[in-house]
Design an enzyme around this catalytic site. Structure first.
Site, short mmCIF file in Angstrom:
data_model
loop_
_atom_site.label_atom_id
_atom_site.label_comp_id
_atom_site.label_asym_id
_atom_site.label_seq_id
_atom_site.Cartn_x
_atom_site.Cartn_y
_atom_site.Cartn_z
N GLY A 163 0.84 -1.19 0.00
CA GLY A 163 0.00 0.00 0.00
C GLY A 163 0.88 1.24 0.00
O GLY A 163 2.03 1.18 0.45
N GLN B 132 2.92 10.02 1.34
CA GLN B 132 4.21 9.34 1.44
C GLN B 132 5.13 9.68 0.27
O GLN B 132 6.33 9.42 0.34
CB GLN B 132 4.01 7.82 1.49
CG GLN B 132 3.32 7.34 2.75
CD GLN B 132 3.22 5.83 2.74
OE1 GLN B 132 2.28 5.27 2.19
NE2 GLN B 132 4.20 5.15 3.33
N HIS C 217 -4.74 1.32 7.24
CA HIS C 217 -3.40 1.90 7.41
C HIS C 217 -3.20 3.07 6.44
O HIS C 217 -2.77 4.16 6.84
CB HIS C 217 -2.35 0.80 7.16
CG HIS C 217 -0.92 1.28 7.18
ND1 HIS C 217 -0.01 0.83 8.11
CD2 HIS C 217 -0.25 2.14 6.38
CE1 HIS C 217 1.16 1.44 7.88
NE2 HIS C 217 1.04 2.22 6.83
N GLU C 218 -3.53 2.86 5.17
CA GLU C 218 -3.31 3.91 4.16
C GLU C 218 -4.26 5.08 4.37
O GLU C 218 -3.86 6.24 4.19
CB GLU C 218 -3.48 3.34 2.74
CG GLU C 218 -2.54 2.21 2.38
CD GLU C 218 -1.08 2.51 2.65
OE1 GLU C 218 -0.68 3.68 2.58
OE2 GLU C 218 -0.33 1.56 2.97
N CYS D 22 5.60 -0.08 7.35
CA CYS D 22 5.26 1.10 6.55
C CYS D 22 6.48 1.52 5.74
O CYS D 22 7.60 1.54 6.27
CB CYS D 22 4.84 2.23 7.49
SG CYS D 22 4.41 3.76 6.65
N LEU D 23 6.27 1.84 4.47
CA LEU D 23 7.40 2.26 3.62
C LEU D 23 8.04 3.55 4.13
O LEU D 23 9.17 3.85 3.78
CB LEU D 23 6.93 2.44 2.17
CG LEU D 23 6.58 1.15 1.42
CD1 LEU D 23 5.97 1.49 0.05
CD2 LEU D 23 7.79 0.26 1.24
N HIS E 164 -2.94 7.52 6.74
CA HIS E 164 -1.92 8.43 6.20
C HIS E 164 -2.55 9.73 5.69
O HIS E 164 -1.92 10.79 5.76
CB HIS E 164 -1.17 7.78 5.03
CG HIS E 164 -0.01 6.92 5.43
ND1 HIS E 164 1.07 7.41 6.13
CD2 HIS E 164 0.26 5.61 5.22
CE1 HIS E 164 1.95 6.43 6.33
NE2 HIS E 164 1.48 5.32 5.78
ZN ZN Z 1 2.35 3.49 5.83
#
Ligand code: ZN
Length: 162
Positions: free
Chosen positions: A44, A49, A130-131, A88-89, A134
């Protein structure tokens, strides 16, 4: 390929702006989001991000098609919860268990500007929640209790300095 910003970047800490108009640049931006997510081995990725102030995120789970959610709204979540280990990236190398609703119903628009509603469970529900966080400037560690959050963050900062 877009650059992914990591913990500490201001783009990760603010509420993103809704996409006002489906301009001709949107499909290309969505493609770039997919590419960046896949190259980063993520499942995701949210626009903040990649330092874009837009309420847009993409998902790409094994065995599922690539999905984009534009101006998403969580319509409902289940009272039942599920536990998963999350990463998480934008916090590379940090993984921690977290409890969230097991099922989510979400409404959004796709890259063609068509609205859709989706009910998801399992890992897809987890990634969506999660996304979507963000887009509100919330990271997964912010969902931990304060002492767990401090520990996770200390661990991340230690690792990221090496
Ligand atoms: Zn994330």
């Amino acid at each position: 390929m877009l650059d992914i910003v990591t913990y500490g970047h201001e783009a990760l800490a603010k509420k993103a702006t809704a996409l006002g108009e489906f301009g001709p640049d949107i499909p290309a931006f969505v493609e770039e989001m997919y590419e960046t997510m896949i190259k980063g081995h993520g499942i995701g990725l949210a626009a903040p991000q990649v330092n874009r102030d837009l309420r847009v995120f993409v998902t790409g789970l094994d065995g599922d098609k690539l999905r984009v959610f534009i101006n998403p709204e969580i319509v409902a979540t289940s009272p039942e919860e599920a536990d998963y280990e999350e990463g998480c990236l934008s916090l590379p190398g940090l993984y921690t268990h977290l409890t969230r609703p097991a099922i989510v119903k979400i409404q959004a628009w796709n890259e063609k500007g068509r609205p859709f509603t989706l009910e998801a469970d399992g890992l897809l529900a987890r990634v969506i929640l999660h996304e979507n966080d963000h887009l509100d400037g919330v990271l997964f560690i912010d969902r931990l209790n304060p002492s767990k959050r401090d520990r996770a963050l200390a661990q991340y900062l230690r690792k990221s300095r090496i």
